[in-house]
Write an enzyme that holds these catalytic residues in place. Structure first.
Site, short mmCIF file in Angstrom:
data_model
loop_
_atom_site.label_atom_id
_atom_site.label_comp_id
_atom_site.label_asym_id
_atom_site.label_seq_id
_atom_site.Cartn_x
_atom_site.Cartn_y
_atom_site.Cartn_z
N LYS A 102 0.85 -1.20 0.00
CA LYS A 102 0.00 0.00 0.00
C LYS A 102 0.88 1.24 0.00
O LYS A 102 1.92 1.27 0.67
CB LYS A 102 -0.91 -0.03 1.23
CG LYS A 102 -1.97 1.05 1.25
CD LYS A 102 -2.91 0.85 2.42
CE LYS A 102 -4.02 1.89 2.43
NZ LYS A 102 -5.00 1.67 3.50
N SER A 161 -9.59 1.11 2.40
CA SER A 161 -8.80 1.96 1.52
C SER A 161 -7.63 1.22 0.88
O SER A 161 -7.00 1.77 0.00
CB SER A 161 -8.30 3.17 2.31
OG SER A 161 -7.49 2.74 3.39
N SER A 209 -9.82 -0.99 6.70
CA SER A 209 -9.26 -0.94 5.34
C SER A 209 -8.50 -2.17 4.89
O SER A 209 -8.01 -2.21 3.76
CB SER A 209 -8.37 0.28 5.19
OG SER A 209 -9.17 1.40 5.02
N1 GLN Z 1 -13.51 3.80 5.87
C1 GLN Z 1 -12.85 4.15 7.06
C2 GLN Z 1 -12.43 5.59 7.04
O1 GLN Z 1 -12.56 6.23 6.06
C3 GLN Z 1 -11.68 3.27 7.34
C4 GLN Z 1 -10.52 3.51 6.44
C5 GLN Z 1 -9.26 2.86 6.92
O2 GLN Z 1 -9.28 1.87 7.63
N2 GLN Z 1 -8.14 3.44 6.55
O3 GLN Z 1 -11.98 6.09 8.01
#
Ligand code: GLN
Length: 430
Positions: free
Chosen positions: A35, A110, A135
């Site tokens: 990532k 994400s 994510s």
């Molecule tokens: N969808 C969640 C957020 O926007 C989690 C994203 C994540 O785990 N980075 O905060």
């Protein structure tokens, strides 16, 4: 590594937009995709944001250093929501990755690029994702791969571009539970560069190939009710039936306040995110522009316009939450509730080894439907991943549907009980 791996990666990238940076040269070792918010020496690391489009780290994150020592090389840096802000990987400044099963649908976020690529590649089995509020779980479920979110503090965050420091975790996204166990064994452990790490690492492959008779699990009734799509419910319930056949004891419990955890999570996450993003001012970090002939205020204003919509939203809301006069009403209160929730979960683990629920309440939605969602609707889709996120508990998402759109089962264990997740996930796979 053969030319074949490179060619395949290029092809997948062209069709599905999985990479921000793909390394085009032949290297020795085992390929891994990472990532783009995990720092890699000499390789651009953008965290999915335009503000970091010129950032090339001079060091490796601890997880990368450990992987290189074990013979891995970074094949590419994958597409993600900017700074991890999102659930669909659509908040990216570098193209939007697509779902491996249906290109008109999202691959989740994400860590979307990693999950989509691992699902599509025939040659590459290992990927790194990062989770703040789900994510790793979400894109793994949407792409039909395995995602393991370790206990908070089991894996070093040194070299991770922070979203919300008290929630952030790095973890494996792989094709099989075995591969996830292998990766976790390498990347976990105490790190003097990250004071929140624990000396709890184990050889997790020893939990593979075991029986699950005698293990006790529960599923939360509310995670199969309102707001959970029928396809998801049916697939996960039949996976639970499979697990029962293999000897897992499963009971139903109730956890009424599940959805209340969403605002608690977002309040804390946005407050922390807004302080983290303050350093991208163009002087310490972030894009440079020439301050000549400009007032400082104009200079900063101009630079900060480079943030995307969701980044700006979170800076604004997060700053508001931390303001004198609001801090106690929102931030401090959310922290208290977070502790209460964690205690509630700890009580459940006095009686059960595992909690089972769907990974996501929906199958991967179409891009056009995601566009129609309001921010609040968007945030609500996280209501099944947020419990483990808020409490720092480890979880694994394992694909449970062979045909059609992917669905994942989410299994949560008590802190530092990754071994149980691996045993059950692996038993299910077999
Ligand atoms: N969808 C969640 C957020 O926007 C989690 C994203 C994540 O785990 N980075 O905060």
């Amino acid at each position: 590594m053969s030319l074949e791996i490179l060619r395949e990666a290029e092809e997948i990238n062209q069709g599905y937009g999985t990479f921000v940076t793909l390394i085009g040269t032949l290297q020795k070792g085992t390929p891994i995709v990472v990532k783009d918010n995990i720092c890699t020496q000499g390789i651009k690391t953008t965290a999915g944001s335009k503000i970091l489009s010129t950032y090339i780290p001079t060091f490796d994150a601890t997880v990368i250093k450990k992987l290189k020592e074990k013979g891995f090389f970074v094949l590419g840096k994958t597409t993600q929501d900017a700074f991890g802000f999102g659930s669909f990987s659509t908040n990216s400044a570098y193209g939007i990755p697509k779902n491996p099963v249906d290109k008109t649908r999202v691959c989740g976020g994400s860590s979307g690029g990693t999950a989509s690529f691992i699902s599509l590649s025939k040659n590459v089995n290992y990927g790194l994702g990062q989770s703040t509020g789900g994510s790793i779980t979400c894109p793994s479920a949407f792409c039909g791969v395995v995602g393991l979110t370790p206990t908070y503090g089991l894996v070093s965050r040194y070299g991770l571009i922070d979203y919300a420091n008290s929630f952030d975790r790095i973890g494996p996204i792989t094709k099989t539970v075995k591969q996830a166990a292998e990766l976790l064994t390498i990347i976990s452990g105490i790190d003097e560069k990250d004071q929140t790490t624990y000396d709890k690492s184990e050889d997790y492959t020893k939990y593979l190939g075991k029986g699950i008779k005698g293990m006790k699990a529960c599923y939360i009734k509310e995670t199969f009710s309102e707001g959970v799509e029928r396809e998801v419910r049916d697939s996960v319930l039949s996976a639970i039936t499979e697990l029962k056949k293999k000897g897992l004891q499963v009971e139903e419990i109730s956890f009424a306040d599940l959805k209340e955890m969403v605002p608690i999570y977002y309040i804390i996450a946005m407050a922390e995110a807004s302080t983290n993003l303050a350093k991208f001012c163009g002087m310490r970090y972030g894009l440079e522009s020439s301050p000549e002939n400009k007032y400082y205020s104009d200079y900063f204003k101009e630079l900060r316009m480079e943030f995307g919509e969701e980044e700006k939203r979170r800076i604004l809301v997060g700053t508001f939450i931390r303001m004198e006069g609001y801090r106690d009403a929102y931030y401090t209160r959310a922290l208290k509730l977070k502790n209460q929730v964690t205690n509630q979960f700890k009580k459940i683990f006095k009686m059960y080894d595992l909690i089972i629920m769907p990974s996501m309440p929906i199958v991967p939605p179409k891009f056009e439907d995601v566009k129609k969602m309001s921010p609040a609707q968007n945030y609500m889709t996280d209501f099944l991943t947020i419990p483990a996120a808020l409490t720092g508990l480890p979880s694994i998402s394992v694909p449970v549907r062979k045909k059609g759109l992917p669905v994942g089962i989410q299994i949560v264990a008590d802190h530092f009980n990754e071994g149980k997740l691996i045993t059950v996930g692996d038993a299910y796979e077999r």
